[in-house]
Design a protein around this motif. Structure first.
Motif, short mmCIF file in Angstrom:
data_model
loop_
_atom_site.label_atom_id
_atom_site.label_comp_id
_atom_site.label_asym_id
_atom_site.label_seq_id
_atom_site.Cartn_x
_atom_site.Cartn_y
_atom_site.Cartn_z
N HIS A 49 0.82 -1.22 0.00
CA HIS A 49 0.00 0.00 0.00
C HIS A 49 0.85 1.26 0.00
CE1 HIS A 49 0.64 -1.37 4.15
NE2 HIS A 49 0.76 -0.09 4.42
N LEU A 50 2.17 1.09 0.20
CA LEU A 50 3.05 2.27 0.12
C LEU A 50 3.69 2.41 -1.27
CD1 LEU A 50 4.93 2.35 3.56
CD2 LEU A 50 2.87 3.54 2.86
N THR A 51 3.22 1.59 -2.21
CA THR A 51 3.75 1.69 -3.57
C THR A 51 2.62 2.02 -4.54
OG1 THR A 51 3.40 -0.58 -4.26
CG2 THR A 51 5.36 -0.15 -2.96
N ASP A 52 3.01 2.23 -5.81
CA ASP A 52 2.00 2.51 -6.84
C ASP A 52 1.89 1.34 -7.79
OD1 ASP A 52 1.75 5.47 -6.11
OD2 ASP A 52 3.88 5.26 -6.51
N ARG A 87 3.17 5.41 7.40
CA ARG A 87 2.18 5.30 6.33
C ARG A 87 1.41 6.61 6.16
NH1 ARG A 87 -2.71 0.93 5.31
NH2 ARG A 87 -3.41 2.01 3.47
N ILE A 130 3.57 9.11 4.37
CA ILE A 130 3.65 8.83 2.94
C ILE A 130 2.35 9.25 2.25
CG2 ILE A 130 3.67 6.94 1.23
CD1 ILE A 130 6.42 7.54 2.18
N ASP A 131 1.22 8.92 2.86
CA ASP A 131 -0.06 9.29 2.28
C ASP A 131 -0.18 10.80 2.12
OD1 ASP A 131 -0.84 6.69 2.04
OD2 ASP A 131 -2.09 6.65 3.84
N LYS A 178 3.40 7.67 -4.65
CA LYS A 178 3.87 7.05 -3.40
C LYS A 178 5.34 6.66 -3.49
CE LYS A 178 -0.57 5.46 -1.76
NZ LYS A 178 -1.34 4.33 -1.22
#
Lengths: 222, 222
Positions: free
Chosen positions: A197-200, B154, B157-158, B175
Motif C-alpha cells: 500500500h506504500l507503492t503505486d 504510512r 507517505i499518504d 507514493k
DNA sequence: ACAAAAATAAAAGTATTACTTTCATTTTCA
DNA sequence: TGAAAATGAAAGTAATACTTTTATTTTTGT
C-alpha cells in the motif's frame, strides 16, 4: 552468462578464500539459502555448520564472524551487478540507450536460470533487499570503509555516475542519482513485498520499479 | 514550536506509556543520547539504567525490549516530521509552494534550538539516519506491520503523496516518489557523513540534499 | 495523615549467542 | 609415504537479553 567467471572479492574480507575450497564454496552456497530463510538475526555459524554437515570452528577459519560473511556476500552482489551492467551495455554507442539499459540491468530482478556458478542469485537478491543496510549502518562504518570493504560499491557508483555524465555532462548530481537508483531499487523491492500500500504497483511483478527509475532519470537529465 | 504539544504513539508499541511518568521520560531522553553515542548494537537496557541511575528491570516495564523502544523513537520521529510538514505548509494556497516547502521540511536537518520537550531532535535525527532501516528490515516486518507499528510512516507517505498528486494529478508514481524523498534524504545524509566521495557535495552543510530532491521532484512533475 | 496500591530498585538466575581453545582425525600433495 | 594443512568434535568463556523474586519507595485516595 559465462559460468566459468569468478568475481574477485577484496582479500581482507575473508580469512581464507571461500572460493578456493569445497567447504568454502558450500559455506557460500548454503549461507545464502539459510540467511534467506531465517534472516541475518537468526542465522548463526552453528546452524550453518549443521546444515552443511561441517563444524562451527571450521567456518570460523573462513570468516571472522557473520558480519564479515555478509560483507563478502554483499560485495559479491555488487560485483555481479557491475558485471551485468557492463555486459548489457557493451558495444553500444548511443548514450541514451546505454544509460537506459544500465538502469534496466540494475533494477531488473534476477531470474532463476541465470545462475552464476554455485550462487543462488534469486536468494542472494532477496538477502540484499532485506539486509543490505545493516551491513554499513554500524558504528564501525568509517573504519571498515578505510579497510576498503566497500570498494566494489564505490566502483559501481563511479561507473553508473559516469554513464549519467556521459549522457548529460551538465547535471550537478550524478553520484546522488546513482545512489538513488541503486539503493532505491532495493528499497522499492522491499516495499513491494511488505508494504504494497506504500507503492503505486498494481501488477505482480516489479516492472514498475524499472519504469519509475528510467522515467525519473530521463526527466531529470533531458 | 509549541513546547506543550505531545506526539501520540500507537499504544501497543509500549507496555507502559513512557510519556506518563518521570522515569519514562528519562528513558526516552537518555536512550536517544546513549544510542546516538554507542549505536543500537552496543546499547543495552543495563547501560541505560546505569546512565539514568535506575534499574534494568524498571526499563523492561516500559518496553518489551530495545527493538520496541527503537520502534517508539522512530514513530516519534515520523510523527515529528509530519508535524513539521503540516505546520510549514499551513495556510498556503499555491500548490507548488506547498510541495516545495514540504520537501524542505522533510529534507532539512533539525537545529539544536528547536527542541520539542525533552527530546533532543538533533541526536534523534542522527539515530534515524544510522538505524532506521534496521527497524523494519527484520523477519517480523509483516507481523509488526499487521500490529500497526508503522502506521505513522504510512500516514506521512499518504500525506506527501497527496501533495504530489495535488500538484500533478497525472503523475503515476506519487507514493514511490514520496518514499524516495523520505528515505533518500536519510540515506544521503548517511552518505554525506561516511562516504563523502559517493556524493556530489562540496560544502559542509546538507543544503544540496534539499536542492537535489526539489530539482528531482519538479523535473519529474512539470 | 495514613494505609493500600502502584512503581521502582536490587539481586540473582537462565538460556542463548558468539565466539575461542585444544586436541584428534582426515585430507592433500610433494 | 610422510609431513603439513585442513577439518571436526567437544568443551569452555564472557556477554547479552532477558525473567523472577523480593524489598523498598512513592503515590494516591480518604
Amino acid at each position: 552468462m559465462l559460468s566459468s567467471l569468478t568475481l574477485t572479492i577484496p582479500e581482507n574480507i575473508y580469512i581464507k578464500d571461500p572460493q578456493s575450497s569445497k567447504l568454502g564454496r558450500r559455506i557460500l552456497e548454503f549461507s545464502i539459502i539459510l540467511i534467506d530463510k531465517i534472516g541475518i538475526e537468526g542465522f548463526t555459524f552453528k546452524k550453518l555448520a549443521l546444515e552443511i554437515q561441517s563444524n562451527e570452528s571450521s567456518i570460523y577459519r573462513y570468516f571472522e564472524n557473520k558480519h564479515m560473511l555478509m560483507l563478502y556476500l554483499v560485495s559479491w552482489y555488487w560485483g555481479w551487478l557491475e558485471y551485468k551492467l557492463v555486459f548489457s551495455t557493451n558495444n553500444l554507442t548511443d548514450k541514451k540507450e546505454v544509460l537506459c539499459r544500465a538502469i534496466s540491468a540494475i533494477t531488473e530482478n534476477p531470474k532463476k536460470d541465470e545462475s552464476f556458478g554455485f550462487i543462488d542469485e534469486v536468494a542472494l537478491h532477496q538477502i540484499i533487499i532485506h539486509e543490505y543496510s545493516k551491513i554499513f549502518q554500524t558504528k564501525d562504518v568509517d573504519e571498515e570503509n578505510q579497510n576498503g570493504y566497500f570498494i566494489i560499491y564505490r566502483r559501481l557508483i563511479d561507473r553508473l555516475s559516469q554513464l549519467i555524465l556521459d549522457y548529460n555532462s551538465d547535471f550537478k548530481f550524478p553520484k546522488m542519482l546513482a545512489n538513488t537508483i541503486l539503493q532505491g531499487a532495493l528499497k522499492h523491492n522491499f516495499l513491494n513485498q511488505h508494504f504494497p500500500h506504500l507503492t503505486d504497483n498494481n501488477q505482480q511483478n516489479c516492472e514498475h520499479i524499472k519504469i519509475y527509475f528510467q522515467t525519473l532519470t530521463f526527466k531529470l537529465l533531458d
